[in-house]
Design a protein around this motif. Structure first.
Motif, PDB file in Angstrom:
ATOM      1  N   CYS A   1       0.839  -1.191   0.000  1.00  0.00           N
ATOM      2  CA  CYS A   1       0.000   0.000   0.000  1.00  0.00           C
ATOM      3  C   CYS A   1       0.880   1.249   0.000  1.00  0.00           C
ATOM      4  O   CYS A   1       1.890   1.299   0.708  1.00  0.00           O
ATOM      5  CB  CYS A   1      -0.902   0.011   1.231  1.00  0.00           C
ATOM      6  N   TYR A   2       0.480   2.246  -0.784  1.00  0.00           N
ATOM      7  CA  TYR A   2       1.235   3.490  -0.880  1.00  0.00           C
ATOM      8  C   TYR A   2       0.283   4.678  -0.784  1.00  0.00           C
ATOM      9  O   TYR A   2      -0.881   4.595  -1.179  1.00  0.00           O
ATOM     10  CB  TYR A   2       1.985   3.573  -2.214  1.00  0.00           C
ATOM     11  N   LYS A   3       0.828   5.796  -0.305  1.00  0.00           N
ATOM     12  CA  LYS A   3       0.070   7.040  -0.322  1.00  0.00           C
ATOM     13  C   LYS A   3       0.616   7.941  -1.416  1.00  0.00           C
ATOM     14  O   LYS A   3       1.801   7.903  -1.743  1.00  0.00           O
ATOM     15  CB  LYS A   3       0.133   7.730   1.038  1.00  0.00           C
TER      16      LYS A   3
ATOM     17  N   TRP B   1       1.963  12.373  -7.416  1.00  0.00           N
ATOM     18  CA  TRP B   1       3.249  11.750  -7.080  1.00  0.00           C
ATOM     19  C   TRP B   1       3.070  10.745  -5.949  1.00  0.00           C
ATOM     20  O   TRP B   1       2.259  10.951  -5.045  1.00  0.00           O
ATOM     21  CB  TRP B   1       4.242  12.813  -6.604  1.00  0.00           C
ATOM     22  N   MET B   2       3.813   9.660  -6.008  1.00  0.00           N
ATOM     23  CA  MET B   2       3.904   8.800  -4.830  1.00  0.00           C
ATOM     24  C   MET B   2       4.550   9.594  -3.711  1.00  0.00           C
ATOM     25  O   MET B   2       5.548  10.286  -3.927  1.00  0.00           O
ATOM     26  CB  MET B   2       4.728   7.547  -5.137  1.00  0.00           C
ATOM     27  N   ALA B   3       3.988   9.530  -2.512  1.00  0.00           N
ATOM     28  CA  ALA B   3       4.495  10.286  -1.374  1.00  0.00           C
ATOM     29  C   ALA B   3       5.479   9.472  -0.539  1.00  0.00           C
ATOM     30  O   ALA B   3       5.849   9.877   0.563  1.00  0.00           O
ATOM     31  CB  ALA B   3       3.331  10.753  -0.501  1.00  0.00           C
ATOM     32  N   GLU B   4       5.896   8.343  -1.048  1.00  0.00           N
ATOM     33  CA  GLU B   4       6.889   7.485  -0.379  1.00  0.00           C
ATOM     34  C   GLU B   4       7.651   6.718  -1.444  1.00  0.00           C
ATOM     35  O   GLU B   4       7.203   6.595  -2.587  1.00  0.00           O
ATOM     36  CB  GLU B   4       6.207   6.534   0.594  1.00  0.00           C
ATOM     37  N   ASN B   5       8.812   6.229  -1.076  1.00  0.00           N
ATOM     38  CA  ASN B   5       9.655   5.506  -2.026  1.00  0.00           C
ATOM     39  C   ASN B   5       9.093   4.116  -2.310  1.00  0.00           C
ATOM     40  O   ASN B   5       8.566   3.448  -1.416  1.00  0.00           O
ATOM     41  CB  ASN B   5      11.080   5.387  -1.486  1.00  0.00           C
ATOM     42  N   LEU B   6       9.228   3.687  -3.549  1.00  0.00           N
ATOM     43  CA  LEU B   6       8.708   2.381  -3.977  1.00  0.00           C
ATOM     44  C   LEU B   6       9.471   1.241  -3.303  1.00  0.00           C
ATOM     45  O   LEU B   6      10.680   1.319  -3.079  1.00  0.00           O
ATOM     46  CB  LEU B   6       8.839   2.264  -5.497  1.00  0.00           C
ATOM     47  N   ASN B   7       8.736   0.157  -3.009  1.00  0.00           N
ATOM     48  CA  ASN B   7       9.351  -1.046  -2.437  1.00  0.00           C
ATOM     49  C   ASN B   7       8.782  -2.269  -3.143  1.00  0.00           C
ATOM     50  O   ASN B   7       8.011  -3.036  -2.578  1.00  0.00           O
ATOM     51  CB  ASN B   7       9.101  -1.120  -0.934  1.00  0.00           C
ATOM     52  N   TYR B   8       9.163  -2.453  -4.388  1.00  0.00           N
ATOM     53  CA  TYR B   8       8.685  -3.586  -5.195  1.00  0.00           C
ATOM     54  C   TYR B   8       9.878  -4.465  -5.532  1.00  0.00           C
ATOM     55  O   TYR B   8      10.928  -3.967  -5.964  1.00  0.00           O
ATOM     56  CB  TYR B   8       8.014  -3.090  -6.468  1.00  0.00           C
ATOM     57  N   ALA B   9       9.733  -5.804  -5.350  1.00  0.00           N
ATOM     58  CA  ALA B   9      10.907  -6.669  -5.488  1.00  0.00           C
ATOM     59  C   ALA B   9      10.622  -8.010  -6.148  1.00  0.00           C
ATOM     60  O   ALA B   9      11.415  -8.936  -6.005  1.00  0.00           O
ATOM     61  CB  ALA B   9      11.509  -6.913  -4.104  1.00  0.00           C
TER      62      ALA B   9
ATOM     63  N   ARG C   1      24.129   4.640 -14.417  1.00  0.00           N
ATOM     64  CA  ARG C   1      22.856   3.925 -14.351  1.00  0.00           C
ATOM     65  C   ARG C   1      22.921   2.685 -13.458  1.00  0.00           C
ATOM     66  O   ARG C   1      21.887   2.180 -13.026  1.00  0.00           O
ATOM     67  CB  ARG C   1      22.412   3.518 -15.755  1.00  0.00           C
ATOM     68  N   ILE C   2      24.140   2.182 -13.199  1.00  0.00           N
ATOM     69  CA  ILE C   2      24.231   0.993 -12.340  1.00  0.00           C
ATOM     70  C   ILE C   2      24.237   1.356 -10.860  1.00  0.00           C
ATOM     71  O   ILE C   2      24.255   0.471 -10.011  1.00  0.00           O
ATOM     72  CB  ILE C   2      25.461   0.124 -12.673  1.00  0.00           C
ATOM     73  N   PHE C   3      24.222   2.644 -10.527  1.00  0.00           N
ATOM     74  CA  PHE C   3      24.058   3.042  -9.137  1.00  0.00           C
ATOM     75  C   PHE C   3      22.612   2.761  -8.710  1.00  0.00           C
ATOM     76  O   PHE C   3      21.706   2.688  -9.537  1.00  0.00           O
ATOM     77  CB  PHE C   3      24.368   4.520  -8.959  1.00  0.00           C
ATOM     78  N   GLY C   4      22.407   2.615  -7.418  1.00  0.00           N
ATOM     79  CA  GLY C   4      21.065   2.375  -6.895  1.00  0.00           C
ATOM     80  C   GLY C   4      20.466   3.622  -6.275  1.00  0.00           C
ATOM     81  O   GLY C   4      21.075   4.246  -5.395  1.00  0.00           O
ATOM     82  N   MET C   5      19.289   4.012  -6.735  1.00  0.00           N
ATOM     83  CA  MET C   5      18.594   5.179  -6.190  1.00  0.00           C
ATOM     84  C   MET C   5      17.123   4.837  -5.948  1.00  0.00           C
ATOM     85  O   MET C   5      16.611   3.829  -6.428  1.00  0.00           O
ATOM     86  CB  MET C   5      18.687   6.369  -7.151  1.00  0.00           C
ATOM     87  N   ASN C   6      16.457   5.725  -5.207  1.00  0.00           N
ATOM     88  CA  ASN C   6      15.041   5.526  -4.916  1.00  0.00           C
ATOM     89  C   ASN C   6      14.183   5.842  -6.138  1.00  0.00           C
ATOM     90  O   ASN C   6      14.622   6.504  -7.066  1.00  0.00           O
ATOM     91  CB  ASN C   6      14.605   6.410  -3.749  1.00  0.00           C
ATOM     92  N   VAL C   7      12.944   5.363  -6.092  1.00  0.00           N
ATOM     93  CA  VAL C   7      11.979   5.576  -7.175  1.00  0.00           C
ATOM     94  C   VAL C   7      10.701   6.179  -6.609  1.00  0.00           C
ATOM     95  O   VAL C   7      10.149   5.685  -5.623  1.00  0.00           O
ATOM     96  CB  VAL C   7      11.664   4.260  -7.905  1.00  0.00           C
ATOM     97  N   ARG C   8      10.275   7.280  -7.199  1.00  0.00           N
ATOM     98  CA  ARG C   8       8.951   7.860  -6.957  1.00  0.00           C
ATOM     99  C   ARG C   8       8.199   7.847  -8.284  1.00  0.00           C
ATOM    100  O   ARG C   8       8.608   8.512  -9.239  1.00  0.00           O
ATOM    101  CB  ARG C   8       9.041   9.300  -6.456  1.00  0.00           C
ATOM    102  N   CYS C   9       7.127   7.114  -8.360  1.00  0.00           N
ATOM    103  CA  CYS C   9       6.359   7.044  -9.601  1.00  0.00           C
ATOM    104  C   CYS C   9       5.345   8.192  -9.657  1.00  0.00           C
ATOM    105  O   CYS C   9       4.975   8.759  -8.620  1.00  0.00           O
ATOM    106  CB  CYS C   9       5.649   5.697  -9.704  1.00  0.00           C
ATOM    107  N   VAL C  10       4.899   8.512 -10.852  1.00  0.00           N
ATOM    108  CA  VAL C  10       4.029   9.652 -11.062  1.00  0.00           C
ATOM    109  C   VAL C  10       2.960   9.304 -12.095  1.00  0.00           C
ATOM    110  O   VAL C  10       3.148   8.377 -12.897  1.00  0.00           O
ATOM    111  CB  VAL C  10       4.870  10.864 -11.541  1.00  0.00           C
TER     112      VAL C  10
END
Length: 491
Positions: A310-312, A321-329, A479-488
């Protein structure tokens, strides 16, 4: 649009239950001298708050909590392969038995390594619970924790029992930490398995995990657990309520004239109850990481249908905008995730709190259906409608940044995953390290755009600092670095 308020529906049914316990006292088999091994039948005239298992004549105390009835003791039913803590029979009497997930669900051992969703019965999966009772699913656990405190206060008498765990190699015990299975599988991969122990493992299907609930005296949380680990089990009584929730064809029509709760009328108009809808779960749960959101903003909430997370979300300008970072794995559904997503400290709990870190290649594929990775134009729209402080969470203790989070975006400075392989010109001759950097100082969020020209291995990203001098802007990195994702998505 039809609206369904799950907390109201649970409360509604709770009002219809007789929550009074029996006036008589009956000692359960965990404390009485007569053990179930010599009892040949169920005792007569049990009080209302006790139940006898007709299979082995074990007696359990039960407790009404809101709309649900739980066993107030850990289950002791003996199935092949189940364990007593430290292999001591007396611990089964005191603590209940320990079951891996397949044992508790009544499945073959092959389902420790393979998904079994089509084998799980809805609305109830009895598993090894006594007739008329079932293994609780995530909805029932979350309702329990939302309804009351089952830790130190425990006003209803849930009666936590710290039963320990067997992790397929040895027993472990936490004095003030109780672990319980749910009937719900997780999409996370199970790396904690001994594949040599199970010849039924299907190499074409990644091993799945299962949701478990960990209860401490002062709090509770849930995460995914290896199906192979043996932990405690509680059962829940079958109720009409769960039949309604899990029936996609059921139409509930309730009016104030038909049911009253606590002298106040409750009205639900033609609410269609579907177990798969985001309103049936996400509308009432409370996630730990939501403490970083702005409490004065009314967020929308949605469920990622791929894994049930669940996301807000929040409207800023013309975009949602997603108000939190994605956690899909789920790398079985999204193979590009294999080796391309990371949790701080390698701990999945940190991903639930701070979100996951993705390579840019993975980030392009992970947004839920209907959502997308933001573009440079999206970021410019964000900047136009919210200042740097307005984007930063006030739930985080920034040292230098004047955060206000008036936009509700709730950015967190949880850093970046750096892979120094990016600096190698010839891989075979290069030594490199990788790991997290910038925790507490940097916000890094991928944008969609890949940089053209000589920096083809670079992509754009949003960066913010814990600083009162630097403002949010766009930069580029490997691009191989790891960063957070906020979807829109568009409003």
């Amino acid at each position: 649009m039809k609206k369904f308020l799950l907390p109201v529906l649970f409360s509604l049914f709770a009002a219809c239950e007789d929550s009074s316990s029996g006036s008589l006292f009956f000692e359960s088999s965990s404390s009485e001298a007569e053990s179930s091994s010599v009892r040949m039948m169920c005792p007569e005239n049990l009080p209302d708050d006790y139940i006898c298992d007709p299979r082995d004549y074990e007696v359990y105390r039960t407790v009404n909590i809101g709309a649900l009835v739980w066993t107030a003791e850990n289950i002791r039913f003996n199935v092949e392969g189940s364990l007593c803590y430290q292999d001591q029979d007396s611990n089964c009497v005191k603590l209940g038995r320990l079951y891996n997930w397949s044992q508790g669900m009544g499945f073959e051992s092959k389902f420790l390594r393979n998904y079994s969703e089509d084998q799980i019965k809805r609305p109830y999966h009895q598993g090894i619970c006594m007739p008329g009772w079932h293994i609780p699913d995530t909805l029932e656990w979350k309702y329990l924790f939302n309804y009351t405190d089952v830790g130190e206060d425990d006003p209803y008498g849930f009666n936590l029992v710290y039963g320990g765990m067997y992790n397929i190699y040895f027993f472990t015990y936490w004095f003030r930490e109780a672990h319980y299975f749910s009937s719900t599988e997780s999409d996370e991969l199970d790396y904690y398995v001994d594949r040599q122990q199970d010849t039924f493992f299907n190499p074409d299907v990644p091993p799945s995990r299962v949701f478990r609930y960990i209860v401490y005296p002062d709090r509770e949380r849930y995460n995914s657990e290896s199906k192979s680990h043996a932990i405690s089990l509680r059962c829940v009584k079958d109720t009409l309520l769960m039949e309604m929730i899990f029936s996609s064809n059921t139409l509930v029509e309730l009016s104030s004239s038909s049911i009253e709760s606590s002298s106040s009328s409750v009205e639900l108009s033609s609410s269609s109850v579907e177990s798969s809808s985001s309103e049936s779960v996400c509308a009432y749960i409370e996630k730990e990481n939501w403490k970083y959101l702005n409490p004065d903003i009314e967020y929308e909430v949605f469920e990622d249908e791929r894994d049930g997370n669940c996301y807000k979300s929040v409207l800023i300008g013309d975009l949602i905008w997603m108000a939190e970072n994605l956690n899909y794995a789920d790398s079985s559904t999204t193979p590009v995730l294999i080796g391309a997503n990371y949790c701080i400290g390698g701990n999945s709990d940190s991903c639930q709190l701070y979100g996951r870190f993705y390579t840019h290649m993975a980030a392009l594929e992970v947004c839920p259906n209907g959502w997308r990775l933001p573009t440079l134009a999206d970021f410019k729209d964000l900047q136009k409608n919210a200042s740097d402080p307005a984007l930063k969470s006030t739930g985080w203790e920034w040292k230098n940044s004047p955060a206000t989070n008036t936009s509700g975006f709730s950015a967190l400075p949880v850093g970046i995953y750096v892979n120094e392989k990016a600096y190698c010109s010839v891989e075979d001759e290069c030594e490199f390290t990788e790991g997290f950097s910038g925790y507490g100082n940097l916000v890094n969020i991928w944008l969609e755009s890949v940089v053209s020209g000589i920096n083809i291995e670079h992509a754009l990203y949003i960066i913010m600092w814990d600083s009162d001098k630097s403002t949010d802007r766009v930069e580029q990195d490997f691009r191989i670095f790891g960063m957070n994702v906020r979807c829109v998505k568009q409003k």
